[in-house]
Design a protein around this motif. Structure first.
Motif, PDB file in Angstrom:
ATOM      1  N   TYR A 167      75.386 -10.830  88.683  1.00 27.26           N
ATOM      2  CA  TYR A 167      74.468 -10.150  87.772  1.00 27.26           C
ATOM      3  C   TYR A 167      73.107 -10.830  87.727  1.00 27.26           C
ATOM      4  N   TRP A 168      72.105 -10.018  87.403  1.00 24.96           N
ATOM      5  CA  TRP A 168      70.832 -10.537  86.925  1.00 24.96           C
ATOM      6  C   TRP A 168      70.871 -10.458  85.397  1.00 24.96           C
ATOM      7  N   TYR A 169      70.541 -11.584  84.756  1.00 26.28           N
ATOM      8  CA  TYR A 169      70.445 -11.649  83.297  1.00 26.28           C
ATOM      9  C   TYR A 169      68.970 -11.732  82.910  1.00 26.28           C
ATOM     10  N   PHE A 170      68.654 -11.178  81.731  1.00 20.60           N
ATOM     11  CA  PHE A 170      67.261 -11.043  81.330  1.00 20.60           C
ATOM     12  C   PHE A 170      67.034 -11.667  79.953  1.00 20.60           C
ATOM     13  N   PRO A 171      66.683 -12.955  79.925  1.00 27.57           N
ATOM     14  CA  PRO A 171      66.462 -13.642  78.647  1.00 27.57           C
ATOM     15  C   PRO A 171      65.156 -13.207  77.985  1.00 27.57           C
ATOM     16  N   SER A 172      65.225 -13.027  76.650  1.00 28.74           N
ATOM     17  CA  SER A 172      63.979 -12.721  75.941  1.00 28.74           C
ATOM     18  C   SER A 172      64.018 -13.198  74.483  1.00 28.74           C
ATOM     19  N   PRO A 173      64.262 -14.482  74.186  1.00 27.36           N
ATOM     20  CA  PRO A 173      64.559 -15.548  75.141  1.00 27.36           C
ATOM     21  C   PRO A 173      66.051 -15.735  75.419  1.00 27.36           C
ATOM     22  N   PHE A 174      66.924 -15.125  74.604  1.00 23.66           N
ATOM     23  CA  PHE A 174      68.368 -15.289  74.806  1.00 23.66           C
ATOM     24  C   PHE A 174      68.844 -14.299  75.875  1.00 23.66           C
ATOM     25  N   PRO A 175      69.649 -14.766  76.840  1.00 26.15           N
ATOM     26  CA  PRO A 175      70.060 -13.910  77.973  1.00 26.15           C
ATOM     27  C   PRO A 175      71.176 -12.943  77.592  1.00 26.15           C
ATOM     28  N   LEU A 176      70.827 -11.919  76.827  1.00 28.36           N
ATOM     29  CA  LEU A 176      71.810 -10.999  76.280  1.00 28.36           C
ATOM     30  C   LEU A 176      71.706  -9.602  76.873  1.00 28.36           C
ATOM     31  N   ILE A 177      70.992  -9.454  77.980  1.00 28.48           N
ATOM     32  CA  ILE A 177      70.926  -8.201  78.728  1.00 28.48           C
ATOM     33  C   ILE A 177      71.223  -8.538  80.187  1.00 28.48           C
ATOM     34  N   ARG A 178      71.955  -7.682  80.865  1.00 32.85           N
ATOM     35  CA  ARG A 178      72.277  -7.953  82.257  1.00 32.85           C
ATOM     36  C   ARG A 178      72.458  -6.647  83.017  1.00 32.85           C
TER      37      ARG A 178
END
Length: 588
Positions: free
Chosen positions: A293-304
C-alpha cells in the motif's frame, strides 16, 4: 631581494583586503558549523542576516573601521546576554577582518542551510568564498517558493513546490515548480552540504509550470506524489491536483500523470470536489501481510490505497483507518452528532478499521466526539502529547517514514497553535505501527512568532543507519504576527538535521515495542491527565471485523535503493484543517 618577499606579500594582502567587507561568522557552539538565519542588528536598526554558511559581509558606509554593537538573535538559538540583559556584542568592523561569534543552540535540530531562493550564499560570494552548490545566488530565477514535495523517480529525486516568486514581477508561477537532483552517493551532494537543484525552466530562464491544467483562473496545487507501474510494466509518477479559487474554495480536483517526454503533469482523471479519500500529503509505501500500500499521512497515516496504477486513480479504492461507521462523515460544525456515528462491537468497544468511503478523524473531530459524549477520552486513537509535560499537541502537517536506527516509524510533525507560533513548532514522535499509537512527542524546532510549515523528512538522506535524519519546511511570516519578512529567507525552504541519539530525545535505538496485548488495556483517565508514560497507560485499540491493529511487518528497502519517496499535501496555514475538510490540499 628574497628578504623583502614577506613585506611585499603583506603589502599585496593589505591592498587586497583594503576594499573587502568585514567578515562576521556565527557558528553553532556545539558543532562549530556556521549557522544560517542569524540576525545581527545595529543600534540604529540596520539588519544583517547570515547566509547559509553563517557569514555576513559587513560593508556599511560610515560604520566601517569602528566599533559597532550588534544585537544577535535567531530562532531556536541563544546569544549570551550582558549585565543589562542585552543579547549582543561589539565588533570592530575593520575592512578585511574576520570575527567569529559563537551562539548556543536551544533546538534539538541543527539548522543547515536554505535550499531555495536568491542569495543563498550571497555574503560568502561577496567575500570571495567558494560555495558548495553550483547555483549559490539565483537558481531558476526563483526568489521564493512554497512547500516542498519530493518523489524518487527513475533514479533521481524530483522536487516540486507550490506558488513561486520571481524578480521581474510580484506574480510568478502558480502551477507548481519543479527541479531534479542526483541522489547522495550517486552524483549528488552530501545533504549536510547542500542540494544541486536543476530547475525545469521556460525560455526566459524562470521556473516554469509543471502542472499547467487549463480551466478557471486560479492556482493549481499538486501533492501526494506516488510511483507505481502501469499495466505495461512502465514506472509512472502520479499526483493529486486541485485548482483553487481561494484558500478554502476549489474549482476542481483530480489525478495527473507525469509525461516524461513533455516533462509536465497531465490530468488523467477528475473527481468530485467533496471526495474525502485520495492521494495526499507525503506518501509512504509499506508492504505487510495485508498487502502493498501507499499510505498518506496528514500528518497521521490513516488513509491508504493499494500500490496499483488503476486503483490509485480510483477514489473508491481508498480506505481510511477510522472508528466512524462505514460510509459516514463527521457532521458540519454546529450540527448534532448522531448517536450511532461511532462503530462499536457487541461489547460496546470502539472499532477502528480500514473502511472505504468513510472519513478519517482529525484530532479536532475526536475532540467533538468526546465533548458530545460519543466517545470517551481513552477511546481516542490520536493522543499526541508533549512527552515532558503531557500537554496535548495538535499535529497539523508532516511525514512518516520507517527508521532503522529506532526500529520504529518516525513522524516529523508541525504543531498547530504552538506556544511560540501558530505554525512554527516542529516535533518528533515514534510508533510501532503506522496507525500508532502516536503519543509522546518531543519538540525539536521552535520559532518566535514565525511560521515553519509543511515539514518533510527526507529518508533518502538518512545517514549512519538512520541515526541522522534530515528535514525541511517552509519558512514564512504568513499566518504569524510578524509584520516584516526576513530578507531572502522568507517564503523559502530551510533544511535541518537531527541526531536521534541526542539525549534530549530520550530515545534508545531499536527500543522494545509494545505488545499487541498491552494495546488492549484501557487507559486510566487520571494517569493520562497526569502525563503517565505509555507503558503505564497504553492506548486502547479495539479490534473487530477487518481491523488491522497489529504491528506491521516492514519490508526492507534494497540496500542499493533509497526508501520510497514521498510528497505532500498538508495544509500550510492556520486554516488548513478547514481547507482539508473542504477537499483542498496542497498549500499555495
Amino acid at each position: 631581494m628574497h628578504s623583502n618577499w614577506p613585506i611585499l606579500i603583506s603589502a599585496v594582502v593589505a591592498a587586497a583586503c583594503a576594499g573587502q567587507p568585514a567578515r562576521i561568522t556565527v557558528i553553532d557552539s556545539q558543532t562549530d558549523r556556521g549557522v544560517p538565519l542569524v540576525e545581527l542588528t545595529t543600534t540604529n536598526g540596520i539588519v544583517h542576516v547570515t547566509d547559509s554558511a553563517g557569514v555576513i559581509a559587513f560593508d556599511e558606509p560610515g560604520l566601517m573601521d569602528s566599533d559597532v554593537f550588534f544585537n544577535v538573535r535567531s530562532h531556536g538559538y541563544q546569544f549570551p546576554k550582558d549585565g543589562f540583559g542585552i543579547a549582543g556584542t561589539r565588533v570592530r568592523t575593520t575592512r578585511g577582518s574576520a570575527v567569529t561569534l559563537r551562539i548556543d543552540r536551544v533546538n534539538i535540530a541543527e539548522r543547515l542551510y536554505r535550499a531555495t531562493g536568491a542569495g543563498i550564499y550571497r555574503d560568502s560570494v561577496l567575500l570571495g568564498d567558494t560555495p558548495p552548490t553550483r547555483e549559490p545566488l539565483l537558481n531558476g530565477g526563483v526568489l521564493g517558493q512554497d512547500s516542498v514535495q519530493i518523489a524518487l523517480y527513475r533514479g533521481k529525486l524530483f522536487w516540486f513546490w507550490g506558488d513561486t516568486n520571481r524578480a521581474s514581477y510580484p506574480l510568478g508561477n502558480f502551477s507548481m515548480s519543479g527541479a531534479v537532483s542526483e541522489l547522495p552517493g550517486r552524483g549528488g551532494l552530501d545533504p549536510a552540504v547542500g542540494i544541486d537543484l536543476v530547475y525545469f525552466v521556460g525560455r526566459d530562464g524562470f521556473s516554469r509550470g509543471m502542472c499547467p491544467i487549463e480551466g478557471e483562473p486560479g492556482p493549481v496545487w499538486a501533492d501526494g506524489l506516488v510511483t507505481c507501474t502501469d499495466a505495461s510494466g512502465r514506472e509512472r509518477l502520479l499526483c493529486h491536483w486541485v485548482r483553487v479559487k481561494s484558500l478554502g474554495e476549489m474549482y476542481e480536483q483530480g489525478f495527473a500523470v507525469y509525461n516524461d517526454e513533455r516533462e509536465v503533469f497531465e490530468p488523467v482523471r477528475r473527481f468530485a470536489k467533496d471526495a474525502i479519500l485520495y492521494m495526499r500529503s507525503h506518501p509512504v509505501r509499506h508492504a505487510d501481510a495485508d498487502g502493498d500500500y501507499w499510505y498518506f499521512p496528514s500528518p497521521f497515516p490513516l488513509i491508504r490505497c493499494r500500490a496499483e496504477y488503476e486503483r490509485l486513480l480510483d477514489v473508491t479504492e481508498y480506505e481510511a483507518f477510522t472508528c466512524l461507521r462505514a460510509g459516514k462523515r463527521m457532521p458540519p460544525e454546529g450540527d448534532p452528532i448522531p448517536a450511532d456515528l461511532v462503530e462499536r462491537d457487541s461489547s460496546g468497544r470502539v472499532v477502528y478499521a480500514w473502511k472505504r468511503d468513510t472519513a478519517p478523524l482529525l484530532q479536532q473531530d475526536q475532540t467533538r466526539l468526546i465533548d458530545t459524549g460519543a466517545m470517551k477520552p481513552d477511546e481516542a486513537l490520536l493522543q499526541l502529547r508533549d512527552a515532558a509535560t503531557g500537554k496535548g499537541v495538535i499535529g497539523h502537517a508532516g511525514s512518516v517514514f520507517w527508521n532503522e536506527y529506532l526500529g520504529s516509524w518516525l513522524m516529523v510533525v508541525q504543531e498547530l497553535f504552538g506556544a511560540t507560533s501558530v505554525a512554527g513548532e516542529i516535533w518528533l514522535a515514534k510508533a510501532p505501527s503506522l496507525t500508532g499509537p502516536w503519543r509522546d512527542a518531543v519538540k525539536i524546532i521552535t520559532h518566535d512568532d514565525y511560521s515553519f510549515y509543511n515539514v518533510k523528512h527526507h529518508p533518502y538522506f538518512d545517514q549512519e543507519g538512520g541515526r541522522v535524519v534530515y528535514l525541511e519546511g517552509t519558512y514564512t511570516m504568513a499566518f504569524s504576527g510578524t509584520k516584516v519578512p526576513t530578507p531572502r529567507y522568507d517564503y523559502n525552504q530551510v533544511m535541518y538535521r537531527v541526531d536521534l541519539a541526542d539525549a534530549r530525545l530520550g530515545w534508545a535505538p531499536g527500543a522494545r515495542r509494545a505488545s499487541p496485548d498491552a494495546a488492549e488495556q484501557p487507559v486510566d483517565e487520571h494517569e493520562q491527565q497526569d502525563g503517565a508514560d505509555e507503558a503505564a497507560a497504553p492506548l486502547p485499540r479495539n479490534q473487530s471485523g477487518d481491523a488491522r491493529l497489529e504491528e506491521p511487518v516492514h519490508r526492507d528497502t534494497p540496500k542499493n535503493e533509497p526508501p520510497a519517496s514521498a510528497a505532500q499535501c498538508s495544509p500550510d496555514r492556520a486554516v488548513g484543517e478547514m481547507r482539508r475538510r473542504r477537499g483542498c490540499v496542497a498549500p499555495p
